[in-house]
Every structure is written in structure tokens, then in C-alpha cells.
Design an enzyme around this catalytic site. Structure first.
Site, PDB file in Angstrom:
ATOM      1  N   ASP A  49      42.547  48.700   6.336  1.00 29.13           N
ATOM      2  CA  ASP A  49      41.466  47.750   6.067  1.00 29.13           C
ATOM      3  C   ASP A  49      41.276  46.722   7.172  1.00 29.13           C
ATOM      4  O   ASP A  49      40.279  46.016   7.183  1.00 29.13           O
ATOM      5  CB  ASP A  49      41.758  47.001   4.752  1.00 29.13           C
ATOM      6  CG  ASP A  49      41.715  47.929   3.572  1.00 29.13           C
ATOM      7  OD1 ASP A  49      40.799  48.764   3.528  1.00 29.13           O
ATOM      8  OD2 ASP A  49      42.603  47.851   2.712  1.00 29.13           O
ATOM      9  N   HIS A  95      51.765  47.095   3.791  1.00 22.14           N
ATOM     10  CA  HIS A  95      51.442  48.264   2.971  1.00 22.14           C
ATOM     11  C   HIS A  95      52.670  48.637   2.160  1.00 22.14           C
ATOM     12  O   HIS A  95      53.796  48.525   2.647  1.00 22.14           O
ATOM     13  CB  HIS A  95      51.030  49.439   3.871  1.00 22.14           C
ATOM     14  CG  HIS A  95      50.347  50.516   3.111  1.00 22.14           C
ATOM     15  ND1 HIS A  95      51.030  51.510   2.454  1.00 22.14           N
ATOM     16  CD2 HIS A  95      49.031  50.728   2.868  1.00 22.14           C
ATOM     17  CE1 HIS A  95      50.163  52.287   1.848  1.00 22.14           C
ATOM     18  NE2 HIS A  95      48.939  51.850   2.075  1.00 22.14           N
TER      19      HIS A  95
HETATM   20  N1  ACO Z   1      50.887  38.444   4.515  1.00 17.54           N
HETATM   21  C1  ACO Z   1      52.001  37.694   4.404  1.00 17.54           C
HETATM   22  N2  ACO Z   1      53.127  38.108   3.750  1.00 17.54           N
HETATM   23  C2  ACO Z   1      53.105  39.330   3.193  1.00 17.54           C
HETATM   24  C3  ACO Z   1      51.991  40.183   3.279  1.00 17.54           C
HETATM   25  C4  ACO Z   1      50.844  39.704   3.979  1.00 17.54           C
HETATM   26  N3  ACO Z   1      49.761  40.440   4.094  1.00 17.54           N
HETATM   27  N4  ACO Z   1      52.248  41.350   2.639  1.00 17.54           N
HETATM   28  C5  ACO Z   1      53.493  41.239   2.156  1.00 17.54           C
HETATM   29  N5  ACO Z   1      54.016  40.015   2.501  1.00 17.54           N
HETATM   30  C6  ACO Z   1      55.369  39.538   2.218  1.00 17.54           C
HETATM   31  C7  ACO Z   1      55.474  39.042   0.786  1.00 17.54           C
HETATM   32  O1  ACO Z   1      55.160  37.676   0.681  1.00 17.54           O
HETATM   33  C8  ACO Z   1      56.942  39.331   0.504  1.00 17.54           C
HETATM   34  O2  ACO Z   1      57.694  38.329   1.154  1.00 17.54           O
HETATM   35  P1  ACO Z   1      59.154  37.864   0.598  1.00 17.54           P
HETATM   36  O3  ACO Z   1      59.962  39.137   0.456  1.00 17.54           O
HETATM   37  O4  ACO Z   1      59.662  36.966   1.661  1.00 17.54           O
HETATM   38  O5  ACO Z   1      58.882  37.209  -0.723  1.00 17.54           O
HETATM   39  C9  ACO Z   1      57.197  40.645   1.233  1.00 17.54           C
HETATM   40  O6  ACO Z   1      56.234  40.651   2.323  1.00 17.54           O
HETATM   41  C10 ACO Z   1      56.994  41.863   0.384  1.00 17.54           C
HETATM   42  O7  ACO Z   1      55.783  41.754  -0.324  1.00 17.54           O
HETATM   43  P2  ACO Z   1      55.385  42.725  -1.512  1.00 17.54           P
HETATM   44  O8  ACO Z   1      54.078  42.270  -2.098  1.00 17.54           O
HETATM   45  O9  ACO Z   1      56.545  42.884  -2.423  1.00 17.54           O
HETATM   46  O10 ACO Z   1      55.239  44.054  -0.683  1.00 17.54           O
HETATM   47  P3  ACO Z   1      54.457  45.308  -1.000  1.00 17.54           P
HETATM   48  O11 ACO Z   1      54.880  46.307   0.000  1.00 17.54           O
HETATM   49  O12 ACO Z   1      54.526  45.659  -2.425  1.00 17.54           O
HETATM   50  O13 ACO Z   1      52.936  44.838  -0.693  1.00 17.54           O
HETATM   51  C11 ACO Z   1      50.655  44.840  -0.225  1.00 17.54           C
HETATM   52  C12 ACO Z   1      51.951  45.644  -0.225  1.00 17.54           C
HETATM   53  C13 ACO Z   1      50.235  44.482  -1.655  1.00 17.54           C
HETATM   54  C14 ACO Z   1      49.579  45.704   0.412  1.00 17.54           C
HETATM   55  C15 ACO Z   1      50.846  43.541   0.590  1.00 17.54           C
HETATM   56  O14 ACO Z   1      51.323  43.823   1.879  1.00 17.54           O
HETATM   57  C16 ACO Z   1      49.589  42.689   0.667  1.00 17.54           C
HETATM   58  O15 ACO Z   1      49.304  41.934  -0.251  1.00 17.54           O
HETATM   59  N6  ACO Z   1      48.803  42.830   1.781  1.00 17.54           N
HETATM   60  C17 ACO Z   1      47.551  42.129   1.906  1.00 17.54           C
HETATM   61  C18 ACO Z   1      46.458  42.854   1.139  1.00 17.54           C
HETATM   62  C19 ACO Z   1      46.055  44.136   1.810  1.00 17.54           C
HETATM   63  O16 ACO Z   1      45.821  44.195   3.010  1.00 17.54           O
HETATM   64  N7  ACO Z   1      45.900  45.188   0.997  1.00 17.54           N
HETATM   65  C20 ACO Z   1      45.463  46.499   1.454  1.00 17.54           C
HETATM   66  C21 ACO Z   1      46.572  47.504   1.354  1.00 17.54           C
HETATM   67  S1  ACO Z   1      46.057  49.056   1.987  1.00 17.54           S
HETATM   68  C22 ACO Z   1      45.142  49.707   0.748  1.00 17.54           C
HETATM   69  O17 ACO Z   1      45.349  49.507  -0.424  1.00 17.54           O
HETATM   70  C23 ACO Z   1      44.049  50.554   1.146  1.00 17.54           C
END
Ligand code: ACO
Length: 428
Positions: free
Chosen positions: A363, A306
Site C-alpha cells: 500500500d 505486515h
Molecule cells: N508504524 C509503527 N509501529 C508499527 C507499525 C507501523 N506501521 N506496524 C507495527 N508496528 C509496531 C507495533 O506498534 C508493535 O510494537 P511493539 O511490539 O513495540 O508494541 C509491533 O510493531 C508489532 O505490531 P503488531 O500490530 O502486533 O504487528 P502485526 O504484524 O500484527 O501488524 C499491521 C501488521 C497491522 C499491518 C501493522 O504493521 C500496521 O498497523 N501497519 C500499518 C497499516 C498498514 O499499512 N496496513 C496494510 C497492511 S498490508 C495489507 O493488508 C494489504
């Protein structure tokens, strides 16, 4: 505490005011930065940018705290209803009994959808995604209710809010019925908000639907947990589009479009699809975890991570409890819940997930609750949208009432070509 921060560049010092929130959050006010220094700030994704001051929702991502108007989400999920929570978000206080009754009566009074709107629904292709339909239909409401003001007296604004809250649920259920080619079920005056929705979704001329109070409670909890989440992507979209002073329906329609994305509201559908895929592949989550950790693979573990919560999402805990309660009540076993728990256990011990602060978000378990209620997969994100509507409305209202409100217009750092001359087509 010092009330200014310093920005020093080329030996010159600029004083920047510090803004404090009621829970101790701190911000540097850079609203005059460019005027005074020619600098702008660079913050892709706005992760460090406070776009407004708000008194609606407080969240603390480090400690897993979420409160609406000061009241912890855990208390609201246990004791409140979705309608009462919507009132709280929009009006700032819990309603008295009389206020709540009036609000419920108004929601009932506005639940019908203009008959001519049925034609719109009928003409969408059967396979159209309900989020696309919902976004279009909410925008279209403006054409059917042209007297709706951009900004006028309190009473009319309240009618607009109530109309939207009430009709969105009718339209969502209509889109489901029409996608099946079934008869649309009309709202019933005797039923409360959540029960009315379930009845419109599942009642049919051949098989009457029996309302189960435990399923209604599960839906109440689902919608309460989704009702607001401060400046998330879709809410930011509502505020940004609303900042151009468009009507409320257009701003909400933009929010629905933003919510559709799989990284945001679309994640509840994506989680169940992922769990189903694991189930179909024999139920072993290990290869999926390995893919999520592989930097060369775009796959992410859906329902994990998140932007704000760097610990367990407090809504995920409540959702998980609701999941168990509802499956127990229905005396049903869902193999996807077993896989979800295995995945969670696995991921919480894994150094990649620990190092990246990746925990289950709302979720992760919500799809299993929706499945238990009987909601079809393609309606999951619509369910989120109905839940988030009170938040969008209250954020829009707050922005419209904000005396400091400005048209949202971020800047950029241009990295394209320098000035060059146009070359006629024959010389290229
Ligand atoms: N699985 C694996 N790796 C992940 C995940 C995940 N679900 N989420 C983040 N990471 C990793 C990224 O690859 C990145 O790795 P790195 O730094 O080694 O390159 C690091 O964690 C940071 O990722 P960002 O995308 O920059 O982090 P951010 O906090 O912006 O992302 C997000 C948040 C978009 C929700 C992300 O965690 C994600 O894509 N999750 C899966 C989708 C999801 O469940 N969305 C629902 C969110 S809740 C809502 O909106 C109601």
C-alpha cells in the site's frame, strides 16, 4: 524427519501428527487435541494457526516471496494480464489462447448490471463510502440472480464467478459516477477488462476518455499484485462466512467489509492521506516518524509493516517501479512520491523500524499509482477489492471442494465472572 510432535502435560505424553507443505512449511496437527487432552491452543489473531491446506498462493514472509499457483509475482506482473492471472488463480493453470478468449468473451457477456440495481445506487446518500456501497451491492446481486447455486455443476459455478468478476467492475464505476451525480457509462464490448473499467470511470458525454495503454498496464499490474495473498483478513472472512455454506455473493460481501478496514485494504487510502498531511505540514516526515515510534501514541506509519512479511514486501518493489514509470510517462511530478521516498529512506535506517521488521508494504506506493491513473481517493480500497476478487473466489472454491471442510468455529478462553445469581432490579 519425525512425523509426530509430542505434547507432554502432567507426565503424560500425547503424539501430535506433523503436516508438511510442498515448500517445507511445518505444522502440528492439533485437530484431535481437545478430544484427547481437553486442551485447546491459545493464538490471538490466529498468527500461528493454519486454518486450511491450500494450493493457491505461496508466500514466504522472511524472504519476501510471493507466488500464485507456483509462478513468481514478478513474472506475472511483467508478462501477464489481470484476466489471465484471475483465470490462473481460479483454475490452477494458465489458460490456453482458446480458454483465455472464452473467458474474456464471458466477462464481456456478463458486464451489464441489472437496470433495477440502479435504483439501489441512486438511493445511497451521495457521501456514502464506496466500500459500504460495494459490499451491499455484491450481496444484493444474489437477489437479482436467484438461480445462482450454492453448489451445483461446474459450468454454472463458472458463470457465477465470471458474472461477479465482470459486474464488480461495472458496479464500482457506477458508484463513482453516481457519487458525482454524473451519467453512468455502460461497459463496451470492444474493450478489454481494465480498459473497459477506465472508460466507465472517466468517459463522459462532454469529454470522451482516451484510453492510454500505459495507464491500462499500470492498472493491470496493480490488480495482479492484489489478486491473492493467502489467508489474509478478508480472505479468512470469505472462508469463515463461506464455511456456513452461504452463497458466494454473501461470502464475498463479507470479504469486502473486512478489506475496508484501515489496517488492511483501507491502508492505501490512509497512506495517501498521511502523505498529504505531511505535505500540508511543510513536507518534513520527522515528526510523523517520531509519533509512529511513540508507544503512547496510537499513530502508525501507514503502508509500513505486515503480519507476514518481515522484509520488503515484493509487491511494494514492483509498485514503486510502476510509480516511476507512470509518472515519467505522464511527465508529471507528484510531491507525495518525494515524501514517500524520504519516509522510506528515513525509516529503513531507523533502529525502531529495523528492530520491529517494518518495511514498506504494497500500500505504500500503490496510492501514488492510483492517483496518477486518476482514481479518486475514496475509490482506492474499491480498487483493491476488484483486484482481490479472483483470490476470494478461488479460496472460496477451494474451501467448498475440500472434503475435510468444516464449519469454522474457534473456541475461547473464558475470563469472565464465575457463576452467580440473578439479582432482582429493586435489590441492586
Ligand atoms: N508504524 C509503527 N509501529 C508499527 C507499525 C507501523 N506501521 N506496524 C507495527 N508496528 C509496531 C507495533 O506498534 C508493535 O510494537 P511493539 O511490539 O513495540 O508494541 C509491533 O510493531 C508489532 O505490531 P503488531 O500490530 O502486533 O504487528 P502485526 O504484524 O500484527 O501488524 C499491521 C501488521 C497491522 C499491518 C501493522 O504493521 C500496521 O498497523 N501497519 C500499518 C497499516 C498498514 O499499512 N496496513 C496494510 C497492511 S498490508 C495489507 O493488508 C494489504
Amino acid at each position: 524427519m519425525n512425523k509426530t510432535a509430542k505434547f507432554i502435560f502432567n507426565g503424560k505424553t500425547y503424539e501430535l501428527p506433523v503436516v508438511m507443505g510442498s515448500e517445507g512449511e511445518m505444522a502440528v496437527d492439533i485437530s484431535n487435541l481437545r478430544k484427547e487432552t481437553r486442551f485447546i491452543t491459545f493464538d490471538p489473531g490466529y498468527a500461528n494457526t493454519g486454518s486450511c491446506q491450500s494450493s493457491i498462493t505461496f508466500m514466504d514472509g522472511e524472504n519476501g516471496i510471493l507466488r500464485y499457483r507456483g509462478i513468481p509475482i514478478e513474472q506475472l506482473a511483467e508478462h501477464s494480464t489481470f484476466v489471465e492471472t484471475a483465470y490462473l488463480l481460479i483454475n490452477g493453470e494458465l489458460p490456453t489462447e482458446k480458454e483465455l478468449n472464452n473467458f474474456s468473451v464471458m466477462l464481456n457477456d456478463h458486464s451489464l448490471v441489472h437496470e433495477d440495481m440502479h435504483l439501489f445506487f441512486e438511493n445511497f446518500p451521495r457521501r456514502a463510502h464506496p466500500m459500504g456501497i460495494l459490499s451491499s451491492m455484491v450481496n444484493a446481486l444474489r437477489a437479482f440472480y436467484p438461480e445462482i447455486p450454492e453448489r451445483t455443476d461446474e459450468e454454472e459455478i463458472n458463470i457465477t464467478f465470471t458474472r461477479l468478476l465482470s459486474k464488480i467492475r461495472t458496479m464500482a464505476a457506477m458508484s463513482h459516477k453516481m457519487s458525482l451525480g454524473h451519467k453512468v457509462i455502460y461497459p463496451r464490448y470492444a474493450l478489454h477488462y481494465c480498459a473497459n473499467f477506465l472508460n466507465m470511470m472517466f468517459d463522459s458525454p462532454v469529454r470522451p476518455y482516451t484510453i492510454d495503454d500505459d495507464l491500462v498496464k499500470a492498472l493491470e499490474v496493480f490488480w495482479i499484485l492484489h489478486a491473492d495473498h493467502e489467508q489474509n483478513c478478508s480472505t479468512a472472512a470469505v472462508r469463515l462466512v463461506g464455511s456456513a455454506r452461504v452463497n458466494l455473493y454473501a461470502a464475498i460481501s463479507a470479504g469486502i467489509a473486512a478489506l475496508w478496514g484501515p489496517l488492511h485494504g483501507g491502508a492505501n487510502q490512509a497512506v495517501v492521506e498521511m502523505l498529504q498531511q505531511i505535505h500540508n505540514n511543510g513536507g518534513d516526515p520527522a515528526p510523523f516518524i517520531a509519533r509512529a515510534k511513540d508507544r503512547n501514541d496510537p499513530f502508525r506509519l501507514m503502508g509500513f509493516g505486515h503480519s507476514i512479511y518481515k522484509t520488503y514486501d515484493p509487491r511494494a518493489r514492483i509498485m514503486e517501479k510502476t510509480c516511476h514509470k507512470i509518472l515519467k510517462k505522464l511527465n508529471r511530478h507528484d510531491p507525495l512520491l518525494d515524501i514517500a521516498r524520504q519516509l522510506e529512506e528515513f525509516a529503513l535506517k531507523d533502529s525502531y523500524f529495523k528492530d520491529h521488521d517494518l518495511y514498506p508494504n504494497v500500500d505504500f506506493y500503490s496510492g501514488i499509482v492510483l492517483r496518477a491513473i486518476g482514481i479518486p481517493l475514496n475509490m482506492f480500497t474499491v480498487m483493491f477489492a476488484i483486484g482481490r476478487l479472483p483470490g476470494w473466489i478461488s479460496q472460496w472454491k477451494e474451501s467448498i471442494d475440500d472434503p475435510k471442510w468444516k464449519l469454522h468455529r474457534p473456541r475461547q478462553i473464558y475470563i469472565g465472572r464465575k457463576k452467580r445469581d440473578y439479582v432482582p432490579i429493586n435489590d441492586r
